[in-house]
Design an enzyme around this catalytic site. Structure first.
Site, PDB file in Angstrom:
ATOM      1  N   ARG A  41     -21.306 -37.318 -14.439  1.00 27.22           N
ATOM      2  CA  ARG A  41     -22.283 -36.946 -15.466  1.00 27.22           C
ATOM      3  C   ARG A  41     -21.592 -36.710 -16.807  1.00 27.22           C
ATOM      4  NH1 ARG A  41     -27.396 -32.779 -15.085  1.00 27.22           N
ATOM      5  NH2 ARG A  41     -27.588 -32.344 -17.290  1.00 27.22           N
TER       6      ARG A  41
ATOM      7  N   ASP B 232     -35.030 -39.538 -11.400  1.00 33.47           N
ATOM      8  CA  ASP B 232     -35.756 -38.304 -11.689  1.00 33.47           C
ATOM      9  C   ASP B 232     -37.240 -38.537 -11.456  1.00 33.47           C
ATOM     10  OD1 ASP B 232     -37.151 -36.270 -13.789  1.00 33.47           O
ATOM     11  OD2 ASP B 232     -35.240 -35.504 -13.090  1.00 33.47           O
TER      12      ASP B 232
ATOM     13  N   ARG C  51     -25.438 -31.613  -8.668  1.00 25.53           N
ATOM     14  CA  ARG C  51     -24.453 -30.816  -9.407  1.00 25.53           C
ATOM     15  C   ARG C  51     -23.530 -29.970  -8.541  1.00 25.53           C
ATOM     16  NH1 ARG C  51     -28.092 -27.676 -13.567  1.00 25.53           N
ATOM     17  NH2 ARG C  51     -29.642 -28.018 -11.929  1.00 25.53           N
TER      18      ARG C  51
ATOM     19  N   TYR D  69     -46.260 -31.525 -15.800  1.00 20.58           N
ATOM     20  CA  TYR D  69     -45.194 -31.669 -16.797  1.00 20.58           C
ATOM     21  C   TYR D  69     -45.728 -32.309 -18.082  1.00 20.58           C
ATOM     22  CZ  TYR D  69     -41.400 -30.505 -13.540  1.00 20.58           C
ATOM     23  OH  TYR D  69     -40.546 -29.859 -12.684  1.00 20.58           O
TER      24      TYR D  69
ATOM     25  N   ARG E  32     -31.733 -33.776  -3.078  1.00 20.06           N
ATOM     26  CA  ARG E  32     -30.753 -33.609  -4.167  1.00 20.06           C
ATOM     27  C   ARG E  32     -29.320 -33.692  -3.659  1.00 20.06           C
ATOM     28  NH1 ARG E  32     -32.963 -28.548  -6.662  1.00 20.06           N
ATOM     29  NH2 ARG E  32     -34.938 -29.179  -7.547  1.00 20.06           N
TER      30      ARG E  32
END
Length: 354
Positions: free
Chosen positions: A40, A78, A31, A155, A27
């Site tokens: 973003r 993703d 963020r 998921y 990652r």
């Protein structure tokens, strides 16, 4: 394609000599970086960022521009692109993580799922890989990736993330033949997905088995490791005159390292709960090891981060076959300067081991 100026990461994956331990961070485009948050915001939302190859390229390169110490770039995407391409409708709720508009709960739901045609259904990923490779211009290698069949299945059945995987495990235990059909469709889709990433320019690929550690011993082999082995068997082994190494990462999978080392992967990712020196003794020369600092250490002072880097390097010991990384992804609240201190420490302290 441009000649690779820094192949330290690829050499270490194949246990070839290097001048220092290569480093990257799961990652790393994310963020915690203010420039990522700005991109973003400009894109509007996460999926708009993912599905725009130029913007995906921009954010993939951001950490490399900030941290010249990095030895690899990882595709910005993703793990849930495949279930989304199967028609489940991926979206993100602020503060709640990924969700699907549709879930799969019955045999009929699973039978209705298509096999993903990457070139048609996930063009934006293939285009992003090609764009990133072009813009990298040989600076460092590019890593492609996927989620594992088991992780994606959780998921898809739960409709989002889950603490106990109750619905997934109920299906797995009550209707194993139905659950295997879901896994089989994912194996076929993922294999082609990774091969298309490789053909577009990914020079190594990682399989993220984020939830493999939630399985019992026997279930891990049946529903996670064996399907991942099938994927690895089906991957393009060489491209552009180089081997394309596979990194297999099961979070919480330290107890299965020996079996994972027999999977055909070039390297195993390990989380921070496994001592890397002990892991190296267990797998011998079969595979390289990637990891494994606790991501929470990036909240510590730079001098404490440096101490931990020294401890992990000493535990692994001399010689190639170690790719320094966190034991999982960097968290959004981390100070970017602390990440820089982490990379500096690896670069400064690892030379003496090579």
């Amino acid at each position: 394609m441009a000649e690779l100026k820094n192949d330290r990461f690829l050499r270490a994956l194949l246990k070839q000599p290097v001048d220092r331990t290569p480093v990257w961070m799961m990652r790393q485009a994310g963020r915690y970086l203010p420039e990522y948050r700005a991109a973003r915001a400009r894109a509007g939302d996460f999926m708009s960022l993912c599905t725009n190859p130029e913007m995906a390229c921009e954010v993939t390169l951001q950490p490399l521009d900030r941290y010249p110490q990095l030895d690899a770039a990882i595709l910005f995407s993703d793990i849930l692109t495949i279930p989304d391409a199967m028609g489940l409708g991926l979206y993100f709720e602020t503060g709640e993580g990924p969700k699907f508009k549709k879930s799969v709960r019955t045999a009929a739901d699973i039978e209705a799922l298509p096999i993903v045609d990457t070139k048609k259904d996930l063009t934006y990923v293939v285009d992003a890989v090609a764009t990133i490779r072009r813009e990298l211009n040989g600076r460092v290698p590019l890593i492609g990736f996927t989620g594992s069949p088991w992780t994606l299945a959780t998921y898809m059945v739960e409709g989002g993330s889950s603490k106990d995987y109750r619905r997934t495990k109920a299906m797995m235990y009550n209707q194993p033949e139905v659950f295997h059909l879901l896994i089989d469709k994912l194996v076929i889709s993922i294999t082609e997905y990774l091969n298309e990433q490789i053909l577009a320019g990914a020079q190594a690929v990682q399989i993220f088995d984020s939830w493999g550690g939630a399985l019992s011993h026997n279930a891990y082999f049946e529903f996670s490791l064996n399907p991942m082995r099938r994927i690895i068997d089906g991957l393009i082994k060489e491209n552009e005159g180089r081997q394309v190494p596979v990194i297999l990462f099961t979070k919480g999978g330290g107890q299965w390292l020996e079996a994972m080392a027999d999977s055909g992967a070039a390297a195993l990712g390990i989380d921070w709960t496994t001592d890397i020196g002990a892991a190296r003794q267990r797998v011998g020369d079969k595979v390289a090891l990637q990891g494994n600092m606790d991501p929470a250490l990036l909240y510590a002072k730079p001098e404490r981060i440096k101490e931990e880097v020294a401890t992990i390097l000493e535990s692994y010991g001399a010689g190639s076959g170690h790719i320094f990384n966190l034991g999982h992804g960097v968290t959004p609240e981390v100070d970017p300067d602390h990440a820089g201190a982490f990379f500096d420490a690896v670069c400064e302290l690892s030379e003496k081991y090579h």
